[in-house]
Design an enzyme around this catalytic site. Structure first.
Site, PDB file in Angstrom:
ATOM      1  N   ARG A 198     -10.346  -0.934  14.513  1.00 46.38           N
ATOM      2  CA  ARG A 198     -10.244  -0.257  13.387  1.00 46.38           C
ATOM      3  C   ARG A 198     -11.254  -0.876  12.627  1.00 46.38           C
ATOM      4  NH1 ARG A 198      -4.562   0.852  10.011  1.00 46.38           N
ATOM      5  NH2 ARG A 198      -4.950  -1.545   9.591  1.00 46.38           N
ATOM      6  N   TYR A 236      15.866  31.261   5.870  1.00 44.30           N
ATOM      7  CA  TYR A 236      14.713  32.032   6.382  1.00 44.30           C
ATOM      8  C   TYR A 236      14.879  32.167   7.982  1.00 44.30           C
ATOM      9  CZ  TYR A 236      12.597  31.263   1.827  1.00 44.30           C
ATOM     10  OH  TYR A 236      12.365  31.098   0.419  1.00 44.30           O
ATOM     11  N   MET A 246      11.620  25.145   0.948  1.00 46.41           N
ATOM     12  CA  MET A 246      10.877  23.930   0.223  1.00 46.41           C
ATOM     13  C   MET A 246      11.801  23.131  -0.785  1.00 46.41           C
ATOM     14  SD  MET A 246       7.750  25.029  -2.500  1.00 46.41           S
ATOM     15  CE  MET A 246       6.705  25.950  -1.251  1.00 46.41           C
ATOM     16  N   LYS A 304       0.781  -1.011   0.083  1.00 48.01           N
ATOM     17  CA  LYS A 304      -0.102   0.133   0.011  1.00 48.01           C
ATOM     18  C   LYS A 304       0.850   1.272  -0.145  1.00 48.01           C
ATOM     19  CE  LYS A 304      -0.421  -0.630   5.132  1.00 48.01           C
ATOM     20  NZ  LYS A 304      -1.207  -1.037   6.221  1.00 48.01           N
TER      21      LYS A 304
HETATM   22  C1  LIG Z   1      -0.559  -1.890   6.753  1.00 45.87           C
HETATM   23  C2  LIG Z   1      -0.952  -3.602   7.457  1.00 45.87           C
HETATM   24  C3  LIG Z   1      -0.124  -4.487   7.430  1.00 45.87           C
HETATM   25  C4  LIG Z   1       1.434  -4.449   7.495  1.00 45.87           C
HETATM   26  O1  LIG Z   1       1.831  -3.854   8.542  1.00 45.87           O
HETATM   27  P1  LIG Z   1       3.247  -3.523   9.005  1.00 45.87           P
HETATM   28  O2  LIG Z   1       3.530  -3.162  10.260  1.00 45.87           O
HETATM   29  O3  LIG Z   1       4.018  -2.565   7.950  1.00 45.87           O
HETATM   30  O4  LIG Z   1       4.047  -4.784   8.764  1.00 45.87           O
HETATM   31  C5  LIG Z   1      -0.769  -5.644   7.590  1.00 45.87           C
HETATM   32  N1  LIG Z   1      -2.074  -5.737   7.775  1.00 45.87           N
HETATM   33  C6  LIG Z   1      -2.792  -4.740   7.885  1.00 45.87           C
HETATM   34  C7  LIG Z   1      -4.345  -4.971   7.843  1.00 45.87           C
HETATM   35  C8  LIG Z   1      -2.392  -3.451   7.663  1.00 45.87           C
HETATM   36  O5  LIG Z   1      -3.105  -2.427   7.447  1.00 45.87           O
END
Ligand SMILES: *Cc1c(COP(=O)(O)O)cnc(C)c1O
Length: 382
Positions: A146, A275, A323, A47
């Site tokens: 979650r 700055y 920047m 992701k």
């Molecule tokens: C992002 C995520 C992972 C990976 O987590 P890491 O701590 O980066 O290994 C695994 N499972 C779910 C559901 C996630 O959202």
């Protein structure tokens, strides 16, 4: 004619870039695989553009080195992988709440997470209309709070999906909240809740599908947590979920961040730099200007607190990060010239500048630093 692609891929042309070490990436996948039973699959979490590393190239390397599944957070991320011609199974970790999204998921051969009874109804109706069967992954909330149905109500939820036409339960999974902590009380409790749920599902005569529970930290805790598949993210990229896990497996950092010096000059004493003049020279100071700044993902909060490698030596950054540029004190370093490459994250000689060091300075985690490098920095794949 200067081709755009050639221009953007060539280090020689860059003022700043991110280097991705595919040997290190391959090593990490194989190292993580060595922790698993032979029958346990490795799902690579890619992701957020593979935690900032470049999703397509990363995906190819992880699949070549033993990963068999992929996971992304959003529909768009999944489509990007499919458009590149990659056919591995892809789990969508984010929620899907509209028929349009689900139709796209089915069209692109992605596999959604199913979290609620409302989604079960939506998914069933949508798939019935399409006349297709969709593999779905049921998320049970065992304590992360979650996505997912809470474990107390999970059995009814699983049963409802099990009896749904046009839906096929491809897996049941949960997600750890505190597996990176030294105190594993909560992690064991989450595991117990997962096990209890599975036992109750079994009692109803529902066959257990693929089961998975572990992020990187969970993966490093041992095979009792692994089930049929593990879902590491951060560890693939060579960062540890927590310092106390560093002895579990040898990982190699995959990302380096580099930039070029664009000007060198000498300032007299009592001269303000950048700055707000938050740095003022106390003596004659040779500075180097470098073409990278907060619009590239260098946190401005690191102003006056950052060190980078110049010709194998550490050079302190001076004044506010701007920047597009930063300034360094290179008074103590010989032969520094415009065009020289500096390393902000990475290795020179035996020393290393790490995303964990930045994260500690900023009170955050390596994940946020990795994801924070902007698209303006080309990813150079080595
Ligand atoms: C992002 C995520 C992972 C990976 O987590 P890491 O701590 O980066 O290994 C695994 N499972 C779910 C559901 C996630 O959202």
């Amino acid at each position: 004619m200067l081709e755009r692609q050639k221009f953007s891929d060539s280090v020689a042309q860059q003022r700043a870039w991110v280097e991705i070490d595919h040997k290190a990436l391959a090593h990490n996948i194989r190292a993580l695989k060595s922790l698993l039973a032979p029958t346990t699959e490795l799902l690579a979490v890619v992701k957020a553009n593979a935690y900032g590393h470049g999703v397509i190239e990363v995906t190819k390397t992880v699949l070549e080195n033993g990963a068999t599944w992929l996971a992304i957070a959003t529909l768009g991320e999944g489509i990007e992988i499919r458009e590149a011609g990659i056919t591995a199974p892809i789990l969508v970790l984010g929620a899907t709440n509209t028929a349009a999204e689900l139709e796209a998921i089915a069209h692109w051969d992605l596999q959604p997470t199913l979290c609620t009874l409302e989604q079960q109804k939506l998914f069933q109706e949508t798939m019935k209309k399409l006349g297709k069967t969709l593999p779905v992954h049921l998320e049970i909330d065992t304590g992360m709070s979650r996505l997912g149905t809470r474990w107390e109500g999970a059995v009814e939820f699983v049963e409802a999906v099990h009896t749904s036409e046009n839906l096929e339960i491809a897996s049941i999974y949960s997600h750890f909240a505190t597996a990176d902590e030294v105190d594993l009380t909560m992690t064991h409790l989450q595991h117990e809740r997962f096990k209890t749920t599975l036992t109750e599902i079994g009692k109803l005569g529902i066959p257990l599908p693929k089961l998975h529970l572990c992020n990187s930290a969970g993966t490093m805790l041992g095979q009792e947590f692994h089930y049929d598949m593990v879902r590491p993210g951060i560890a693939i990229y060579g960062c540890y979920p927590a310092p106390h896990m560093e002895n579990v497996v040898a990982l190699k950092p995959v990302m380096q961040v580099k930039a070029r010096i664009t000007q060198v000059k000498t300032l007299p004493p009592d001269t303000g730099v950048s700055y707000g003049h938050r740095f003022v020279t106390s003596q004659k100071t040779k500075i180097a200007v470098v073409g990278i700044g907060y619009a590239d993902g260098i946190p401005r909060c690191l102003s006056n607190n950052l060190k980078v490698f110049v010709n194998g030596q550490l050079a302190p950054q001076l004044g506010s990060v701007t920047m597009d540029q930063i300034m360094l004190d290179v008074s103590h370093i010989e032969n520094v010239q415009a065009g020289d490459i500096v390393t902000l994250i990475g290795k020179e000689g035996g020393d290393r500048l790490t995303v964990d060091q930045w994260a500690n300075q900023l009170g955050t985690i390596s994940y946020e630093i990795l994801c924070g490098f902007k698209p303006r920095l080309p990813r150079i794949h080595l």
